[in-house]
Structures are given as structure tokens and as C-alpha cells.
Design an enzyme around this catalytic site. Sequence first.
Site, PDB file in Angstrom:
ATOM      1  N   ASN A 243       0.910  -1.349   0.053  1.00 41.74           N
ATOM      2  CA  ASN A 243       0.065   0.147  -0.038  1.00 41.74           C
ATOM      3  C   ASN A 243       0.800   1.258  -0.046  1.00 41.74           C
ATOM      4  O   ASN A 243       1.470   1.766   1.033  1.00 41.74           O
ATOM      5  CB  ASN A 243      -0.836   0.207   1.312  1.00 41.74           C
ATOM      6  CG  ASN A 243      -1.801   1.208   1.661  1.00 41.74           C
ATOM      7  OD1 ASN A 243      -1.833   1.962   0.457  1.00 41.74           O
ATOM      8  ND2 ASN A 243      -2.377   1.451   2.683  1.00 41.74           N
TER       9      ASN A 243
ATOM     10  N   LYS B 166       0.191   4.196  -0.449  1.00 42.54           N
ATOM     11  CA  LYS B 166      -0.347   5.364   0.011  1.00 42.54           C
ATOM     12  C   LYS B 166      -0.292   6.636  -0.545  1.00 42.54           C
ATOM     13  O   LYS B 166      -0.114   6.511  -1.925  1.00 42.54           O
ATOM     14  CB  LYS B 166      -0.165   5.736   1.517  1.00 42.54           C
ATOM     15  CG  LYS B 166      -0.163   4.526   2.371  1.00 42.54           C
ATOM     16  CD  LYS B 166       0.151   4.699   3.849  1.00 42.54           C
ATOM     17  CE  LYS B 166       0.027   3.317   4.769  1.00 42.54           C
ATOM     18  NZ  LYS B 166      -0.063   3.454   6.265  1.00 42.54           N
TER      19      LYS B 166
ATOM     20  N   HIS C 278      -9.487   0.794   5.112  1.00 40.34           N
ATOM     21  CA  HIS C 278      -8.287   1.257   5.653  1.00 40.34           C
ATOM     22  C   HIS C 278      -8.325   2.242   6.804  1.00 40.34           C
ATOM     23  O   HIS C 278      -9.262   3.287   6.784  1.00 40.34           O
ATOM     24  CB  HIS C 278      -7.155   1.859   4.666  1.00 40.34           C
ATOM     25  CG  HIS C 278      -5.789   1.714   5.286  1.00 40.34           C
ATOM     26  ND1 HIS C 278      -5.540   2.771   6.057  1.00 40.34           N
ATOM     27  CD2 HIS C 278      -4.940   1.039   5.025  1.00 40.34           C
ATOM     28  CE1 HIS C 278      -4.060   2.429   6.295  1.00 40.34           C
ATOM     29  NE2 HIS C 278      -3.873   1.370   5.853  1.00 40.34           N
TER      30      HIS C 278
ATOM     31  N   GLU D  33      -7.145   4.815   7.810  1.00 35.89           N
ATOM     32  CA  GLU D  33      -6.473   6.104   7.484  1.00 35.89           C
ATOM     33  C   GLU D  33      -8.037   6.851   6.780  1.00 35.89           C
ATOM     34  O   GLU D  33      -8.282   8.052   6.936  1.00 35.89           O
ATOM     35  CB  GLU D  33      -5.356   6.325   6.537  1.00 35.89           C
ATOM     36  CG  GLU D  33      -4.057   6.020   7.323  1.00 35.89           C
ATOM     37  CD  GLU D  33      -2.880   5.614   6.666  1.00 35.89           C
ATOM     38  OE1 GLU D  33      -2.937   5.636   5.573  1.00 35.89           O
ATOM     39  OE2 GLU D  33      -2.121   5.008   7.400  1.00 35.89           O
TER      40      GLU D  33
ATOM     41  N   GLU E 183      -5.166  -5.022  10.742  1.00 33.38           N
ATOM     42  CA  GLU E 183      -4.096  -3.993  10.831  1.00 33.38           C
ATOM     43  C   GLU E 183      -4.564  -3.309  12.221  1.00 33.38           C
ATOM     44  O   GLU E 183      -5.479  -2.201  12.175  1.00 33.38           O
ATOM     45  CB  GLU E 183      -4.351  -2.908   9.724  1.00 33.38           C
ATOM     46  CG  GLU E 183      -3.979  -3.602   8.416  1.00 33.38           C
ATOM     47  CD  GLU E 183      -3.461  -2.581   7.293  1.00 33.38           C
ATOM     48  OE1 GLU E 183      -2.464  -2.642   7.033  1.00 33.38           O
ATOM     49  OE2 GLU E 183      -4.008  -1.543   7.014  1.00 33.38           O
TER      50      GLU E 183
ATOM     51  N   GLY F 233       2.667   2.232  10.739  1.00 33.39           N
ATOM     52  CA  GLY F 233       3.318   3.203  10.795  1.00 33.39           C
ATOM     53  C   GLY F 233       4.029   3.909  11.964  1.00 33.39           C
ATOM     54  O   GLY F 233       4.700   4.763  11.914  1.00 33.39           O
TER      55      GLY F 233
ATOM     56  N   SER G 231       3.559  -2.221  10.334  1.00 36.53           N
ATOM     57  CA  SER G 231       4.917  -1.983  10.471  1.00 36.53           C
ATOM     58  C   SER G 231       5.694  -3.348  10.241  1.00 36.53           C
ATOM     59  O   SER G 231       6.596  -3.829  10.848  1.00 36.53           O
ATOM     60  CB  SER G 231       5.321  -1.704  11.919  1.00 36.53           C
ATOM     61  OG  SER G 231       4.929  -0.436  12.144  1.00 36.53           O
TER      62      SER G 231
HETATM   63  P1  PGA Z   1       2.796   0.148   7.633  1.00 43.95           P
HETATM   64  O1  PGA Z   1       1.106   0.453   6.939  1.00 43.95           O
HETATM   65  O2  PGA Z   1       3.365  -0.740   7.014  1.00 43.95           O
HETATM   66  O3  PGA Z   1       3.512   1.561   7.347  1.00 43.95           O
HETATM   67  O4  PGA Z   1       2.636   0.291   9.148  1.00 43.95           O
HETATM   68  C1  PGA Z   1       0.427  -0.491   6.614  1.00 43.95           C
HETATM   69  C2  PGA Z   1      -0.651  -0.137   6.129  1.00 43.95           C
HETATM   70  O5  PGA Z   1      -1.074   0.848   6.362  1.00 43.95           O
HETATM   71  O6  PGA Z   1      -1.277  -0.840   5.295  1.00 43.95           O
END
Ligand code: PGA
Length: 249
Positions: free
Chosen positions: A9, A11, A95, A97, A166, A172, A211
Amino acid sequence: MRQKIVAGNWKMNGQKYEIVDLLQQIKTRLNEKEQQRSVVFPPSIYIPLVQEILEESMVQWGGQNFYPQDKGAFTGEISAPMLVDYGCRFVLVGHSERRQIFNESEKFVAEKFHQAKEHGMIPVLCVGETWEQREKEQTLSVLEQQIAAVTKKSSNWFDKAIIAYEPVWAIGTGKTASPEQVQLVHKAIREIIEKFDSCQSEKVTILYGGSVNEKNAASLFEMPDVDGGLIGGASLNAQQFVEIVKCIK
Ligand code: PGA
């Protein structure tokens, strides 16, 4: 047989020159079998470019987002048929976000999930608890609520769908859930699904995200109910993404 998948992903990251380089490296460093397990989610404006680069490979791609109507006066949005036009087989839905920054409600997430399936795409439904919810031992009830919201809108929902667990606190942040924690939750997700359709609970692909990197991927993917990962930050680095894909056995 559950499908094993490592999805990147991106983003709102990557520019044209970076994307070309990233995809060229991924194509050369992964063999055919590894490519088949790989999916990338670029920013929508780059999807045609990604299609052009990946068309002759086995690496797949999808959309990060869309609006759950086929067409109309929705300035700035793109639709599921538009994603399909550019070869997207997958799309992210729910997601954290999108839920948090863009206030997407459970009802809206369910509409997107349903719309993706209507157009023959595989929705990757992201679910997960915040740190506060985990501390209050609400993880499983939160997940059940997020999954139930989708099942109300769509029957036969888990056939050709993927779930990504997640935990919001792991996205992140560099804080990964331990393989044992992840295994417990993935198993519990299968039990939740069992309530809705016993035939699919063992068949649905469940990815872990939060992460994941080239150092922790192998121990996470080793868990019996973990079928791969949804990778954010580390998917922007070809070397790291390739190493993560190679952790799938
Ligand atoms: P990350 O993000 O690996 O940077 O923690 C995962 C995601 O948001 O799908």
C-alpha cells in the site's frame, strides 16, 4: 487453498521516476511464483502507468480508494468501473486512514465493499482496533462489529474477498504486534466469520498489516492463520518489499 499475498500500500507516496524504478526492480528480482503473490496499490493517478509496466508480468495491482457509485456528480472521485478499466483486480476498503482521516463510516465502508464485489473486484477489507480499544480488551468486539457491518450489506461476502488485520496502533509506528498476538487475532477472525458462513471461515485469506518489514515478516507469515501481509512504508523500498515477498513459504 488460501491465496498467499503480499500487498504494498503505497498510500500518497511515489512519483513517476520512483515508481518506474521500484516496479522494474520488483519485476527483475521476483520469480514468477513470487510475482503471482505480489500486489501493489499505487496512488490512482499512476494506475495506468503501473498497468503499462506490469502488464507482461505476474505482479498484480489494485486501487487504494474509490467512490461507491458507478458515475455521477461526485467531483474529484473515481469509480469502481474506472479501476476495472485499468486492470485493477483488488481494492482496499476500510483502511484505518480512510476511517479516521476521511471519516468513512461503517455503512460507507460496507457500500464500497459491496460495490467492489458487484464489479468483480476483490475487496481487501481492513479491520483493526486502536490502542485504547486493545487496552480495554475490546479488540474482538471491534473486529466483529467491523466485519458484521459489511455482511449486512452484502450476502456471500467472504467469497472472493480478503481481510487485512491492521491494528491501528501498529500502522506506521514501528510497533508490530507479535506473531503470537497476530495468530490469536487471525484465528478469532475466522471464528467470527464462522458465525456468518461456516464454509468460508477456513478459506478466506487473512493478511496482517502494521509495521511489517523484512526482519519481522518471516516470523509473522509462519503463523498458521496468517496468509501474508499488507505493507505500507516498507513497500516503497524495492529491496525490502522483495525480501518480504520471499518470506512467504
Ligand atoms: P505500515 O502501513 O506498514 O507503514 O505500518 C501498513 C498499512 O497502513 O497498510
